[in-house]
Write an enzyme that holds these catalytic residues in place. Structure first.
Site, PDB file in Angstrom:
ATOM      1  N   HIS A 188       0.796  -1.234   0.000  1.00 19.67           N
ATOM      2  CA  HIS A 188       0.000   0.000   0.000  1.00 19.67           C
ATOM      3  C   HIS A 188       0.821   1.272   0.000  1.00 19.67           C
ATOM      4  O   HIS A 188       0.258   2.368  -0.055  1.00 19.67           O
ATOM      5  CB  HIS A 188      -0.931   0.029   1.200  1.00 19.67           C
ATOM      6  CG  HIS A 188      -2.142  -0.841   1.053  1.00 19.67           C
ATOM      7  ND1 HIS A 188      -3.307  -0.392   0.499  1.00 19.67           N
ATOM      8  CD2 HIS A 188      -2.332  -2.144   1.355  1.00 19.67           C
ATOM      9  CE1 HIS A 188      -4.192  -1.371   0.493  1.00 19.67           C
ATOM     10  NE2 HIS A 188      -3.617  -2.460   0.999  1.00 19.67           N
ATOM     11  N   LYS A 203      -8.988  14.087   3.705  1.00 20.14           N
ATOM     12  CA  LYS A 203      -8.132  12.889   3.765  1.00 20.14           C
ATOM     13  C   LYS A 203      -7.284  13.044   5.014  1.00 20.14           C
ATOM     14  O   LYS A 203      -7.269  14.135   5.609  1.00 20.14           O
ATOM     15  CB  LYS A 203      -7.247  12.795   2.514  1.00 20.14           C
ATOM     16  CG  LYS A 203      -6.528  14.121   2.178  1.00 20.14           C
ATOM     17  CD  LYS A 203      -5.695  14.062   0.907  1.00 20.14           C
ATOM     18  CE  LYS A 203      -6.485  14.039  -0.363  1.00 20.14           C
ATOM     19  NZ  LYS A 203      -6.456  12.753  -1.059  1.00 20.14           N
ATOM     20  N   ARG A 204      -6.582  11.994   5.446  1.00 16.22           N
ATOM     21  CA  ARG A 204      -5.704  12.145   6.593  1.00 16.22           C
ATOM     22  C   ARG A 204      -4.708  13.277   6.355  1.00 16.22           C
ATOM     23  O   ARG A 204      -4.295  13.532   5.216  1.00 16.22           O
ATOM     24  CB  ARG A 204      -4.968  10.820   6.868  1.00 16.22           C
ATOM     25  CG  ARG A 204      -5.870   9.742   7.449  1.00 16.22           C
ATOM     26  CD  ARG A 204      -6.429  10.153   8.810  1.00 16.22           C
ATOM     27  NE  ARG A 204      -5.368  10.179   9.802  1.00 16.22           N
ATOM     28  CZ  ARG A 204      -5.159   9.222  10.702  1.00 16.22           C
ATOM     29  NH1 ARG A 204      -5.964   8.172  10.767  1.00 16.22           N
ATOM     30  NH2 ARG A 204      -4.166   9.311  11.569  1.00 16.22           N
ATOM     31  N   LYS A 243       0.633  14.440   1.440  1.00 17.08           N
ATOM     32  CA  LYS A 243      -0.632  14.785   0.777  1.00 17.08           C
ATOM     33  C   LYS A 243      -0.726  16.288   0.490  1.00 17.08           C
ATOM     34  O   LYS A 243      -1.623  16.738  -0.211  1.00 17.08           O
ATOM     35  CB  LYS A 243      -1.815  14.315   1.624  1.00 17.08           C
ATOM     36  CG  LYS A 243      -1.941  12.784   1.693  1.00 17.08           C
ATOM     37  CD  LYS A 243      -3.057  12.363   2.644  1.00 17.08           C
ATOM     38  CE  LYS A 243      -3.162  10.849   2.827  1.00 17.08           C
ATOM     39  NZ  LYS A 243      -3.911  10.179   1.761  1.00 17.08           N
ATOM     40  N   THR A 290      -8.332   6.679  -2.835  1.00 16.62           N
ATOM     41  CA  THR A 290      -9.674   6.247  -3.209  1.00 16.62           C
ATOM     42  C   THR A 290     -10.649   7.410  -3.059  1.00 16.62           C
ATOM     43  O   THR A 290     -11.704   7.413  -3.678  1.00 16.62           O
ATOM     44  CB  THR A 290     -10.145   5.062  -2.346  1.00 16.62           C
ATOM     45  OG1 THR A 290      -9.914   5.383  -0.966  1.00 16.62           O
ATOM     46  CG2 THR A 290      -9.417   3.782  -2.713  1.00 16.62           C
ATOM     47  N   LYS A 341     -14.125   8.646  -5.265  1.00 12.06           N
ATOM     48  CA  LYS A 341     -15.443   8.994  -4.710  1.00 12.06           C
ATOM     49  C   LYS A 341     -15.911  10.336  -5.274  1.00 12.06           C
ATOM     50  O   LYS A 341     -17.072  10.496  -5.646  1.00 12.06           O
ATOM     51  CB  LYS A 341     -15.378   9.073  -3.182  1.00 12.06           C
ATOM     52  CG  LYS A 341     -15.007   7.777  -2.490  1.00 12.06           C
ATOM     53  CD  LYS A 341     -14.700   8.014  -1.002  1.00 12.06           C
ATOM     54  CE  LYS A 341     -13.942   6.857  -0.396  1.00 12.06           C
ATOM     55  NZ  LYS A 341     -13.349   7.200   0.923  1.00 12.06           N
TER      56      LYS A 341
HETATM   57  C1  LIG Z   1     -12.079   7.288   1.249  1.00  9.84           C
HETATM   58  C2  LIG Z   1     -11.679   7.728   2.592  1.00  9.84           C
HETATM   59  C3  LIG Z   1     -10.333   7.974   2.879  1.00  9.84           C
HETATM   60  C4  LIG Z   1      -9.242   7.856   1.838  1.00  9.84           C
HETATM   61  O1  LIG Z   1      -9.096   9.112   1.217  1.00  9.84           O
HETATM   62  P1  LIG Z   1      -7.796   9.449   0.339  1.00  9.84           P
HETATM   63  O2  LIG Z   1      -8.107  10.798  -0.218  1.00  9.84           O
HETATM   64  O3  LIG Z   1      -7.718   8.399  -0.719  1.00  9.84           O
HETATM   65  O4  LIG Z   1      -6.641   9.446   1.261  1.00  9.84           O
HETATM   66  C5  LIG Z   1      -9.999   8.401   4.145  1.00  9.84           C
HETATM   67  N1  LIG Z   1     -10.940   8.571   5.094  1.00  9.84           N
HETATM   68  C6  LIG Z   1     -12.245   8.348   4.859  1.00  9.84           C
HETATM   69  C7  LIG Z   1     -13.231   8.574   5.946  1.00  9.84           C
HETATM   70  C8  LIG Z   1     -12.659   7.918   3.601  1.00  9.84           C
HETATM   71  O5  LIG Z   1     -13.961   7.690   3.380  1.00  9.84           O
END
Ligand SMILES: *Cc1c(COP(=O)(O)O)cnc(C)c1O
Length: 819
Positions: A354, A545-546, A551, A653, A657
């Site tokens: 990952h 995102k985190r 990032k 991911t 979305k």
């Molecule tokens: C999809 C999702 C992530 C992953 O987001 P990235 O932008 O790909 O890092 C992190 N936290 C939550 C709550 C999510 O639904």
């Protein structure tokens, strides 16, 4: 009430697709009478655990994280009961949406990796695969984030406080897990003795497929102290102390480690990793033996067919101990010949990588294994010796290669490289997006790729269209279904058909209308829960995102400051109004990430209260980003920020979305963004910045932040404001660590992409001023997002790693209870 509804839905009859009316009536009847619920017994409902029938291969998805979020609405969607339940609840004078808001998120994950596991469970059930998710039932999931004076404060996530209606304890399948002790070698074989035992109590949660009568199982283990735990030692002494000490054992499943993409070598974490592996492998072998394949010989099981009946997928290296544990069971317990056991293990296990960030790779000190898992250490040494012998034979005299490829890293602190262990112990190794799989082959595992190229694969990540479209954005799902029917729900590639409607004025209007409604709804939510008022006609520019340096939330901050300075320098000039929203949790021990949150809230303080700015610009930190908040904010987004330094985000991911929900992407050529641009056409995303090759070239030249600072006046102004306390007047030195990092040791080269980013954001503004063209691009993106369904991802895992054929066809509703 929430629990009553949940129980009714999970119990028996409503699971059948033919009886949604019955479900509503039942719901109605029970709720009216306020009848006490009978005990929950999954054996009672017909479809449950259908996959434990005599099927061929069973798939075991092992993960330390399952970031499930809420379950009620998802269950109704997948069972096709949503309208019936909505009606039943409405007739009781209640509001289903209000009820749904009461459910706690199951936050047993940190971010993308854990959410991927949850999406995969949905897809595996929907594709009719006999698949099980195995993990830990943490008593406390990812912490709740509070913002106090602009700083992150963590609060324990006591998600089980009011009980969990979706789970069923299975004490009849409780299993022992051993720790510590010592190893005895004798002519009869090897024994691991004098161990301490902790019990693993399984809790099952049903995983229904989408309208296909399949219900799989997610089995999560909870640690229980044995009744005699520590009692021997206290026989003469303190009974009370001994009982209190049971906590030591039960702490194993107490709390999720809150690190995303970061390795923290704590003993308790290693215990968690072994705990889930040891309990799960016993369960797998018990089930294998009880199936007809395992017991051709009643006294001695033949494990020849094991890899044909069992596939173990390792979600990162976290469950890597599966490899030495399976070897230990086969060799020490089942008396399988070592070489045969090694073939079986390799054929059974597959590993998903990952990340390539070095700080995230698990490297456990050998000293910790000596104490906690002495037999596993011996096995790992033996496996490594075999592996290195083979390498040495193929590359005589290449000592450096042996050092690079060893599972054991020599040095002051000898360590076990878990990724190397996974590569040698698996028949397949995959990355999670094409660019990432290429980097895996060419950099981190280059030597391993040279040795066994056939092992290496790519499986680009995906998301489940049930939760991330049907459930979270019913308005958009409806306007899509109006045009192309409903089959896209299980075959997302059909979204391609929307390209026929790209010039259809009513469709363009409908898509834009749904977005505006989602924005209004989210604005109302923010106002109600956080007392912030935003301009719902502004561009919703979102990065959730985190929080992580790679990032590059800081790049987003620099853009926000730049816009602010431009407004201030010419307040009469027209600006495209924006609401910049940033959300995400910082690992509690990650100082820089916490400073980034403080910077965002500080910028917001200044910008949002500046009368010159008005509602042209707002900067808002979205508190406590989690799955249920993602479901609200993503459908309301105009712009999706995916701006990591090229080569650092394995896939992402969140990016998918947003694309599926009608946002346009501003992003770098990193992770799955690359494939999103390929699917939709690069001109339909806002792609900017260095490509991987350019990042590498800059690394060779040497990145010098000062050059950009000296050359670019707007960048210099922004940095000077941060460092002089413009955004932190009560503590002018607040951001010295942030500025110092950006100027002197920025591994992720924020300044190098600043100019390209600002320019690209200008193009975003230009397009936003033309709503029709904007929406046409949105439609093009939605139409081209079909590849990013986790159904496609799982179909590839099934065919190319597990060797099974998935099928989206409905199984007939069974009428016999199964094991
Ligand atoms: C999809 C999702 C992530 C992953 O987001 P990235 O932008 O790909 O890092 C992190 N936290 C939550 C709550 C999510 O639904």
């Amino acid at each position: 009430m929430l629990h009553d509804v949940s129980l009714l839905i999970v119990l028996g009859e409503p699971l059948c697709q033919y009886c949604s009316n019955k479900a509503a009536k039942l719901l109605h009847k029970r709720l009216h009478k306020g009848e006490e619920m009978k005990g929950l017994d999954f054996h009672a409902f017909p479809c449950y655990d259908a996959c434990s029938a005599e099927l061929g291969l069973r798939i075991y998805y092992l993960s330390l994280e399952f970031y499930m979020g809420r379950t009620l609405q998802n269950t109704m969607v997948n069972l096709g009961l949503q309208n019936a339940c909505d009606e039943a609840i409405y007739q009781l004078g209640l509001d289903l949406e209000e009820l749904e808001e009461i459910e706690e998120d199951a936050g047993l994950g940190n971010g993308g990796l854990g959410r991927l596991a949850a999406c995969f469970l949905d897809s595996m059930a929907t594709l009719g695969l006999a698949a099980y998710g195995y993990g830990i039932r943490y008593e406390f999931g990812i912490f709740n984030q509070k913002i106090v004076d602009g700083w992150q404060v963590e609060e324990a996530d006591d998600w089980l406080r009011y009980g969990n209606p979706w789970e069923k304890a299975r004490p009849e399948y409780m299993l022992p897990v051993h720790f510590y002790g010592r190893v005895e070698h004798s002519p009869e074989g090897v024994k691991w003795v004098d161990t301490q035992v902790v019990l693993a109590m399984p809790y099952d949660t049903p995983v229904p497929g989408y309208k296909n009568n399949t219900v799989n199982t997610m089995r999560l283990w909870s640690a229980k102290a044995p009744n005699d735990f520590n009692l021997q030692e206290f026989n003469v002494g303190d009974y009370i102390e001994a009982v209190l000490d049971r906590n030591l054992a039960e702490n194993i499943s107490r709390v999720l480690y809150p690190n995303d993409n970061f390795f923290e070598g704590k003993e308790l974490r290693l215990k968690q990793e072994y705990f889930v592996v040891a309990a799960t492998l016993q369960d797998i072998i018990r089930r294998f033996k009880s199936s007809k394949f395992g017991c051709q010989d009643p006294v001695r099981t033949s494990f020849e067919t094991f890899p044909d009946k069992v596939a173990i997928q390792l979600n990162d290296t976290h469950p890597a101990l599966s490899i030495p544990e399976l070897m230990r069971i086969l060799v020490d317990v089942e008396k399988v010949d070592w070489d045969k056991a090694w073939e079986i293990t390799k054929q059974t296990c597959a590993y998903t990588n990952h990340t390539v960030l070095p700080e995230a790779l698990e490297r456990w000190p050998v000293s910790m294994f000596e104490k906690l898992l002495p037999r596993h250490l011996e096995i790992i040494y033996a496996l490594n010796q075999m592996h290195l012998d083979r390498v040495a034979a193929l590359y005589p005299g290449d000592i450096d290669r042996l050092r690079r490829m060893s599972v054991i890293e020599e040095g002051d602190c000898k360590r076990i490289n878990m990724a190397h262990l996974c590569v040698i112990g698996s028949h397949a190794v995959n990355g999670v997006a094409r660019i990432h799989s290429d980097i895996v082959k060419n950099t981190v595992f280059k030597d391993f790729y040279e040795l066994e190229p056939e092992k290496f694969q790519n499986k680009t990540n995906g998301i489940t269209p049930r939760r991330w479209l049907l459930l979270c954005n019913p308005g958009l799902a409806d306007v899509i279904a109006e045009k192309i029917g409903e089959d896209f729900v299980t075959d997302l590639s059909q979204l391609k058909k929307l390209l026929d409607f790209i010039d259809n004025e009513t469709f363009i209007r409908d898509v834009a209308k749904v977005k505006q409604e989602n924005k209004l709804k989210f604005s109302a939510y923010l106002e109600e829960h956080y007392k912030v008022k935003i301009n719902p006609s502004s561009m919703f520019d979102i990065q959730v995102k985190r929080i992580h340096e790679y990032k590059r939330q800081l790049l987003n901050c620099l853009h926000a400051i730049t816009l602010y300075n431009r407004i201030r320098s010419d307040p009469s000039k027209s600006f495209v109004p924006r609401t910049i929203m940033i959300g995400g949790k910082a690992a509690p021990g990650y100082h820089m990430a916490k400073m980034i949150i403080k910077l965002i809230t500080s910028i917001g303080e200044v910008v949002n209260n500046d009368p010159y700015v008005g509602d042209k610009l707002k900067v808002i930190f979205l508190e406590n980003y989690r799955v249920s908040l993602a479901e609200k904010v993503i459908p309301a987004a105009d712009l999706s920020q995916q701006i990591s330094t090229a080569g650092t985000e394995a896939s992402g991911t969140g990016n998918m979305k947003f694309m599926l929900n009608g946002a346009l992407t501003i992003g770098t050529m990193d992770g799955a963004n690359v494939e999103m641009a390929e699917e939709a056409g690069e001109e339909n995303l806002f792609i900017f910045g260095m490509r991987v090759e350019e990042v590498e070239a800059l690394d060779r030249r040497g990145y010098n932040a000062r050059e950009y600072y000296d050359r670019i006046p707007e960048l210099r102004q922004a940095i000077d404001q941060i460092s002089s306390g413009f955004f932190s007047p009560r503590d002018p030195g607040c951001f010295r660590d942030v500025v110092n990092m950006l100027m002197h040791h920025d591994r992720f080269k924020v300044f190098a992409d600043y100019e390209a980013y600002i320019k690209c954001q200008g193009q975003v503004d230009q397009l936003f001023m033309d709503p029709r063209e904007w929406t046409r691009k949105v439609i093009r993106n939605i139409a081209c997002s079909g590849k990013f369904s986790s159904d496609r991802t799982i179909t590839e895992y099934a065919r190319e790693i597990w060797g099974v054929e998935p099928s989206a066809t409905k199984i007939p509703p069974p009428n016999m209870p199964r094991d």
